[in-house]
Design a protein around this motif. Structure first.
Motif, mmCIF file in Angstrom:
data_model
loop_
_atom_site.group_PDB
_atom_site.id
_atom_site.type_symbol
_atom_site.label_atom_id
_atom_site.label_comp_id
_atom_site.label_asym_id
_atom_site.label_seq_id
_atom_site.Cartn_x
_atom_site.Cartn_y
_atom_site.Cartn_z
ATOM 1 N N HIS A 87 0.822 -1.212 0.000
ATOM 2 C CA HIS A 87 0.000 0.000 0.000
ATOM 3 C C HIS A 87 0.858 1.264 0.000
ATOM 4 O O HIS A 87 0.392 2.335 -0.383
ATOM 5 N N GLU A 88 2.097 1.132 0.459
ATOM 6 C CA GLU A 88 2.974 2.296 0.601
ATOM 7 C C GLU A 88 4.181 2.202 -0.334
ATOM 8 O O GLU A 88 5.269 2.656 0.009
ATOM 9 N N LEU A 89 3.978 1.596 -1.489
ATOM 10 C CA LEU A 89 5.051 1.524 -2.475
ATOM 11 C C LEU A 89 4.909 2.668 -3.479
ATOM 12 O O LEU A 89 3.859 2.845 -4.095
ATOM 13 N N SER A 90 5.965 3.448 -3.612
ATOM 14 C CA SER A 90 5.991 4.576 -4.543
ATOM 15 C C SER A 90 7.451 4.822 -4.901
ATOM 16 O O SER A 90 8.364 4.173 -4.350
ATOM 17 N N ASP A 91 7.691 5.715 -5.818
ATOM 18 C CA ASP A 91 9.086 6.031 -6.170
ATOM 19 C C ASP A 91 9.865 6.476 -4.938
ATOM 20 O O ASP A 91 11.021 6.094 -4.756
ATOM 21 N N LYS A 92 9.220 7.268 -4.077
ATOM 22 C CA LYS A 92 9.899 7.757 -2.886
ATOM 23 C C LYS A 92 10.179 6.631 -1.902
ATOM 24 O O LYS A 92 11.294 6.514 -1.374
ATOM 25 N N SER A 93 9.172 5.782 -1.659
ATOM 26 C CA SER A 93 9.384 4.702 -0.697
ATOM 27 C C SER A 93 10.379 3.677 -1.223
ATOM 28 O O SER A 93 11.116 3.058 -0.448
ATOM 29 N N LEU A 94 10.435 3.485 -2.540
ATOM 30 C CA LEU A 94 11.422 2.561 -3.106
ATOM 31 C C LEU A 94 12.840 3.058 -2.841
ATOM 32 O O LEU A 94 13.760 2.252 -2.665
ATOM 33 N N GLN A 95 13.023 4.360 -2.766
ATOM 34 C CA GLN A 95 14.332 4.905 -2.391
ATOM 35 C C GLN A 95 14.666 4.514 -0.962
ATOM 36 O O GLN A 95 15.820 4.190 -0.657
ATOM 37 N N HIS A 96 13.659 4.516 -0.086
ATOM 38 C CA HIS A 96 13.877 4.106 1.306
ATOM 39 C C HIS A 96 14.165 2.600 1.387
ATOM 40 O O HIS A 96 14.969 2.158 2.209
ATOM 41 N N VAL A 97 13.485 1.829 0.546
ATOM 42 C CA VAL A 97 13.742 0.389 0.499
ATOM 43 C C VAL A 97 15.191 0.140 0.083
ATOM 44 O O VAL A 97 15.907 -0.666 0.706
ATOM 45 N N GLU A 98 15.632 0.827 -0.950
ATOM 46 C CA GLU A 98 17.006 0.636 -1.408
ATOM 47 C C GLU A 98 18.006 1.043 -0.334
ATOM 48 O O GLU A 98 19.020 0.357 -0.133
ATOM 49 N N LYS A 99 17.720 2.122 0.367
ATOM 50 C CA LYS A 99 18.619 2.544 1.451
ATOM 51 C C LYS A 99 18.665 1.485 2.547
ATOM 52 O O LYS A 99 19.730 1.191 3.103
ATOM 53 N N ALA A 100 17.514 0.870 2.851
ATOM 54 C CA ALA A 100 17.481 -0.192 3.861
ATOM 55 C C ALA A 100 18.318 -1.382 3.430
ATOM 56 O O ALA A 100 18.988 -2.029 4.250
ATOM 57 N N LEU A 101 18.314 -1.693 2.135
ATOM 58 C CA LEU A 101 19.085 -2.826 1.641
ATOM 59 C C LEU A 101 20.588 -2.576 1.732
ATOM 60 O O LEU A 101 21.382 -3.521 1.692
ATOM 61 N N GLN A 102 20.977 -1.316 1.875
ATOM 62 C CA GLN A 102 22.384 -0.974 2.019
ATOM 63 C C GLN A 102 22.840 -1.007 3.476
ATOM 64 O O GLN A 102 24.019 -0.828 3.769
ATOM 65 N N HIS A 103 21.897 -1.252 4.384
ATOM 66 C CA HIS A 103 22.229 -1.377 5.807
ATOM 67 C C HIS A 103 23.142 -2.591 5.992
ATOM 68 O O HIS A 103 22.923 -3.641 5.372
ATOM 69 N N PRO A 104 24.171 -2.490 6.830
ATOM 70 C CA PRO A 104 25.112 -3.614 6.965
ATOM 71 C C PRO A 104 24.495 -4.906 7.491
ATOM 72 O O PRO A 104 25.083 -5.971 7.319
ATOM 73 N N ARG A 105 23.309 -4.828 8.087
ATOM 74 C CA ARG A 105 22.677 -6.049 8.592
ATOM 75 C C ARG A 105 21.523 -6.519 7.712
ATOM 76 O O ARG A 105 20.837 -7.476 8.063
ATOM 77 N N ALA A 106 21.294 -5.868 6.601
ATOM 78 C CA ALA A 106 20.239 -6.304 5.685
ATOM 79 C C ALA A 106 20.721 -7.501 4.873
ATOM 80 O O ALA A 106 21.841 -7.511 4.366
ATOM 81 N N VAL A 107 19.859 -8.512 4.741
ATOM 82 C CA VAL A 107 20.243 -9.732 4.006
ATOM 83 C C VAL A 107 19.163 -10.192 3.040
ATOM 84 O O VAL A 107 19.306 -11.239 2.405
ATOM 85 N N GLY A 108 18.076 -9.447 2.895
ATOM 86 C CA GLY A 108 17.013 -9.863 1.994
ATOM 87 C C GLY A 108 15.838 -8.910 2.074
ATOM 88 O O GLY A 108 15.931 -7.831 2.667
ATOM 89 N N ILE A 109 14.718 -9.316 1.478
ATOM 90 C CA ILE A 109 13.475 -8.548 1.468
ATOM 91 C C ILE A 109 12.353 -9.495 1.880
ATOM 92 O O ILE A 109 12.367 -10.674 1.533
ATOM 93 N N LYS A 110 11.362 -8.981 2.619
ATOM 94 C CA LYS A 110 10.238 -9.828 3.049
ATOM 95 C C LYS A 110 8.912 -9.281 2.519
ATOM 96 O O LYS A 110 8.607 -8.102 2.667
ATOM 97 N N LEU A 111 8.123 -10.168 1.893
ATOM 98 C CA LEU A 111 6.778 -9.844 1.434
ATOM 99 C C LEU A 111 5.751 -10.602 2.278
ATOM 100 O O LEU A 111 6.035 -11.697 2.775
#
Length: 250
Positions: A87-111
Motif C-alpha cells: 500500500h505504501e510503495l511509490s518512487d519515494k518509498s522505493l528509495q527508502h527500500v534501497e537505502k534499507a538494503l544498504q544497511h550492513p545487517r540487511a540480508v534480503g526482502i520480506k513480502l
C-alpha cells in the motif's frame, strides 16, 4: 554454524500474546539473547514488520520498508529483511527500500501476501524484485496460513510463486513456512525451480510439550516427510523457527 533464518522481533501484539500464551518464549531483547545463546545460534534473521496500533497488522498505513522495532538494541547475531507494505510503495518509498538494503545487517526482502491482499505477481512488486536482483538478495515470501483472520489465503497460496520464479529467473525466492498447509505444492515448486528455496519455520506454533505431542502424530510427520523427500533439493531447505511463535529448540 547454526542460522535461524526466520524469526520476528517487532512490536506486534499478537506475537507477544502468542509468546505468553502458547510458546512460553520471552519476547524481549534479553529473551532473544538468551534463546540464541542457549541454542548456539550463530546468526538469526528477523523479518521486518510493524503495526501502528496493537493487533493492527496487516496495517495499510505502515511504511515501506518495515523495520525491526521491538527494541533499539539488537543482539550481535541479528540480521534482518526489510518488510514491504504494498500500500505504501511509490518512487519515494522505493528509495527508502534501497537505502534499507544498504544497511550492513540487511540480508534480503520480506513480502507478506495473504496478510496484504496483493498477489506476488502484481506489477506493483516489479521494482522490488529488480532491487533484490541488483543487490543479489533473496525475497522471502510469506506463504500458507495467515496468523490473522483478516488474511486472504488466495494470495498466500504457494502456487503463485511458481509463475514468479519463471518470470524472474535471476532472483532467489524463499517460500516461508514451506507454504504450510500446502507443503506438497511447495515441494513441487522447489523441485521444479532452482531459484526457489523454502524455510521450515512456523510449521508448528506452540511450546515444548506441544511439539513433543505433535512429533508423535504420524499423519503430521508423514506429510512433511513426503514433501521433503519429493523436493529432493536439500540445499534449498532452510532452517527457521518463527520465534517467538515457537522456541528455537522446538
Amino acid at each position: 554454524l547454526i542460522i535461524d533464518a526466520h524469526i520476528h522481533y517487532s512490536r506486534i501484539a499478537r506475537f507477544q500474546e502468542a509468546a505468553e500464551r502458547d510458546s512460553g518464549c520471552d519476547y524481549s531483547f534479553t529473551g532473544l539473547q538468551e534463546e540464541l545463546a542457549r541454542n548456539n545460534i550463530h546468526a538469526a534473521i528477523g523479518m521486518g514488520l510493524q503495526e501502528n496500533v496493537p493487533s493492527g497488522f496487516p496495517d495499510a498505513g505502515c511504511p515501506s520498508p518495515m523495520w525491526l522495532d521491538l527494541s533499539d538494541a539488537w543482539p550481535e547475531q541479528l540480521y534482518f529483511c526489510p518488510g514491504i507494505n504494498p500500500h505504501e510503495l511509490s518512487d519515494k518509498s522505493l528509495q527508502h527500500v534501497e537505502k534499507a538494503l544498504q544497511h550492513p545487517r540487511a540480508v534480503g526482502i520480506k513480502l507478506y501476501p495473504g496478510y496484504y491482499h496483493f498477489s506476488v505477481n502484481n506489477p506493483i512488486y516489479g521494482p522490488v524484485y529488480e532491487l533484490a536482483a541488483h543487490y543479489k538478495f533473496p525475497v522471502v515470501i510469506h506463504s500458507g496460513d495467515t496468523f490473522s483472520e483478516r488474511g486472504l489465503l488466495k494470495y498466500s497460496h504457494p502456487l503463485d510463486i511458481d509463475e514468479l520464479a519463471v518470470t524472474h529467473r535471476h532472483t532467489i525466492f524463499v517460500v516461508a513456512h514451506m507454504g504450510d498447509p500446502w507443503v506438497r505444492e511447495t515441494s513441487e515448486i522447489v523441485r521444479k525451480n532452482p531459484n526457489v528455496y523454502t524455510d521450515i519455520s512456523g510449521l508448528l506454533v506452540g511450546g515444548k510439550f506441544y511439539f513433543e505431542g505433535m512429533g508423535r502424530e504420524p499423519l503430521i510427520l508423514n506429510e512433511f516427510r513426503h514433501a521433503l523427500l519429493y523436493a529432493s533439493r536439500w540445499d534449498n531447505i532452510i532452517f527457521g523457527t518463527d520465534w517467538p511463535l515457537a522456541p528455537m529448540d522446538g
